[in-house]
Scaffold this motif. Structure first.
Motif: not given
Length: 223
Positions: A215-216, A1-4, A141-142
């Motif tokens: 982040t799920n 989904m789209a995040g901030p 971060p991944h």
């Protein structure tokens, strides 16, 4: 989904060129003529990937690298609809034989475009470095695995694969660019070491693509 929305980027991510400077026109022209190979062994000019359409192009170290695997697993989470809405291509390029593309896509769940540059011609032309930099504090971060566990998994995959090889030069570093249409270079990041990945949402934002929640965790929408 789209995040901030990702935080605004106020300067280029550091690169081996010092200030994230784009390739010189001659370098890009030379790279544009190099050919990349798809999963079926068909070769196309590098420029065909961005000549008519803006493209996010990610060069990975090698297909056995655990940090590359986990980074591409997150690239796989970018919805095709986000890319289509922004009219942007997402391309990953490795430096192994093309025979490794389909197994790597299956392993990572990646369904966007992937090619290889087996002789590392584009890597060299664009100035991507070999060897690890000294900045040990860099953390992608991944990447979820620690160095020991990740290295063990990479070695095991090499040993249990159909042919024992490292699926590319293990010392080669990668990078990320936003190119096109035409000869436009919007962004360049050259990795200093295996953990020096540019955050995916930073690249998406710079390319005009919606960002992704990696982040799920459920997003709270204020209304």
């Amino acid at each position: 989904m789209a995040g901030p929305p990702a935080p605004p980027v106020t300067q280029q991510v550091g690169s081996a060129r010092g200030c994230g400077q784009p390739p010189e026109p001659g370098e890009l022209r030379e790279a544009a003529r190099c050919r990349v190979v798809d999963a079926d062994g068909r070769s196309v000019p590098f420029k065909a990937l961005y000549g008519e359409q803006k493209a996010i192009v990610v060069f990975v170290r090698n297909f056995l690298c655990y940090t590359c695997k986990e980074y591409v697993e997150d690239l796989a989470k970018v919805p095709k609809a986000f890319l289509q809405e922004a009219n942007v291509r997402l391309v990953v390029i490795g430096q192994s034989s093309y025979h490794h593309i389909k197994p790597f896509c299956s392993l990572t769940g990646y369904t966007h475009e992937m090619y290889v540059d087996p002789q590392r011609e584009i890597y060299k032309t664009l100035g991507m470095k070999r060897g690890e930099g000294n900045n040990v504090s860099v953390r992608s971060p991944h990447v979820k695995s620690n160095t020991l566990l990740g290295s063990i998994r990479s070695t095991w995959r090499a040993m249990t694969g159909p042919a024992f090889d490292f699926q590319g030069d293990p010392a080669q570093q990668g990078g990320a660019l936003i190119l096109g249409p035409g000869n436009e270079v919007h962004f360049l990041h050259l990795d200093k070491n295996r953990l020096d990945h540019v955050p995916i949402n930073t690249v998406l934002q710079l390319a005009g693509v919606k960002t992704v929640n990696f982040t799920n965790k459920p997003q709270i929408v204020h209304i």
